[in-house]
Scaffold this motif. Structure first.
Motif, PDB file in Angstrom:
ATOM      1  N   THR A   1     -76.220 143.321 -23.462  1.00 54.78           N
ATOM      2  CA  THR A   1     -76.994 142.085 -23.564  1.00 54.78           C
ATOM      3  C   THR A   1     -76.526 141.055 -22.538  1.00 54.78           C
TER       4      THR A   1
ATOM      5  N   LYS B   1     -73.257 146.932 -27.177  1.00 54.30           N
ATOM      6  CA  LYS B   1     -74.448 146.080 -27.260  1.00 54.30           C
ATOM      7  C   LYS B   1     -74.163 144.686 -26.689  1.00 54.30           C
TER       8      LYS B   1
ATOM      9  N   GLN C   1     -79.883 137.675 -29.888  1.00 59.71           N
ATOM     10  CA  GLN C   1     -79.013 138.696 -30.493  1.00 59.71           C
ATOM     11  C   GLN C   1     -77.880 138.065 -31.311  1.00 59.71           C
TER      12      GLN C   1
ATOM     13  N   CYS D   1     -79.435 135.915 -25.029  1.00 65.29           N
ATOM     14  CA  CYS D   1     -78.202 136.164 -25.798  1.00 65.29           C
ATOM     15  C   CYS D   1     -78.278 135.599 -27.210  1.00 65.29           C
TER      16      CYS D   1
END
Length: 266
Positions: A132, A128, A164, A161
């Motif tokens: 991302t 992930k 997240q 970014c």
């Protein structure tokens, strides 16, 4: 600040240098597996670049804090953000990630690109982070259009970014590129839309998000090159060299060869 706008002929030469970087990353992708040392990867890259008539620009690159860079690529494993020095002691193992940053000088112009590879199977959490970070690079490129501002690129990376909960390294930036590896302007991965210089057609820049899974704080190793996260959590790094156009940025470098071997993350 002195920004050099490139002619179409110069952009074509930059494309050739950058495509060679892409092919080098693709060649390295075939060898990135458990048991391989980062020094072995460096030798493969050095030979490949020179066999294709170019010079690895990182080798001998000056360091204001110490000696020149001793290798042809940067190999940054796990918590190393950037500028990892290839060596015989760093052996890749299952579940690692490795960012390979590569530069070439061909026909008087520079290519520069970076890709973060998985070593075998990595955790979903790390996938992930990589996904991302790569997405944020392309969002930055979407904003690299004549008439927009530098801050439009920076904020696109930052917003994606930080949504997240990842850290944005602030001490290191992307950069202009051309006859020199590092030219004006600096291209931060954080900023505000509408801020900074206006982008003009013919500007060539390297956009390179450097994103951490945890805190954005970084430190410098005793070798005066290796930069790693202070909390020991992994970091990802993807970089493209682009030419700014009036309608849509032109990506001069390529992940195509690397992704053929690595497989895309999305």
């Amino acid at each position: 600040m002195k920004i050099y706008l490139k002619t179409e002929d110069e952009i074509e030469l930059m494309r050739q240098a950058n495509q060679l970087v892409g092919r080098t990353l693709g060649e390295l992708a075939k060898h990135i597996k458990p048991g391989v040392t980062t020094l072995q990867l460096d030798k493969i890259a050095d030979e490949f670049i020179r066999d294709n008539g170019a010079i690895p620009t990182f080798k001998g690159y000056p360091n204001p804090y110490g000696g020149p860079f001793p290798a042809s690529i940067c190999t940054s494993v796990n918590d190393v953000v950037v500028h990892g020095v290839p060596n015989a002691e760093t052996v890749l193992k299952e579940g690692d990630i490795i960012s390979v940053d590569c530069g070439t000088l061909l026909n008087g112009f520079n290519g520069d690109s970076a890709y973060t590879f998985c070593v075998g199977e990595v955790s979903e959490e790390i996938k992930k982070l990589l996904k991302t970070t790569k997405e944020s690079l392309y969002l930055g490129i979407e904003n690299a259009v004549a008439g927009k501002h530098l801050g439009d690129i920076s904020s696109a990376v930052q917003e994606h970014c930080e949504a997240q909960k990842y850290g944005i390294v602030r001490e290191l930036t992307g950069h202009g590129i051309g006859r020199e590896m590092h030219e004006d302007p600096q291209v931060p991965n954080y900023g505000r839309r509408g801020n900074g210089i206006m982008l003009k057609a013919g500007m060539c820049i390297a956009i390179e998000p450097m994103i951490t899974m945890g805190n954005r704080a970084i430190g410098l190793d005793q070798d005066r090159w290796t930069i790693r996260t202070l909390d020991g959590k992994p970091a990802a790094h993807f970089e493209h060299t682009i030419a700014i156009r009036k309608g849509k940025a032109e990506i001069l470098s390529s992940f195509e060869e690397a992704e053929k071997v690595e497989g895309t993350l999305y």
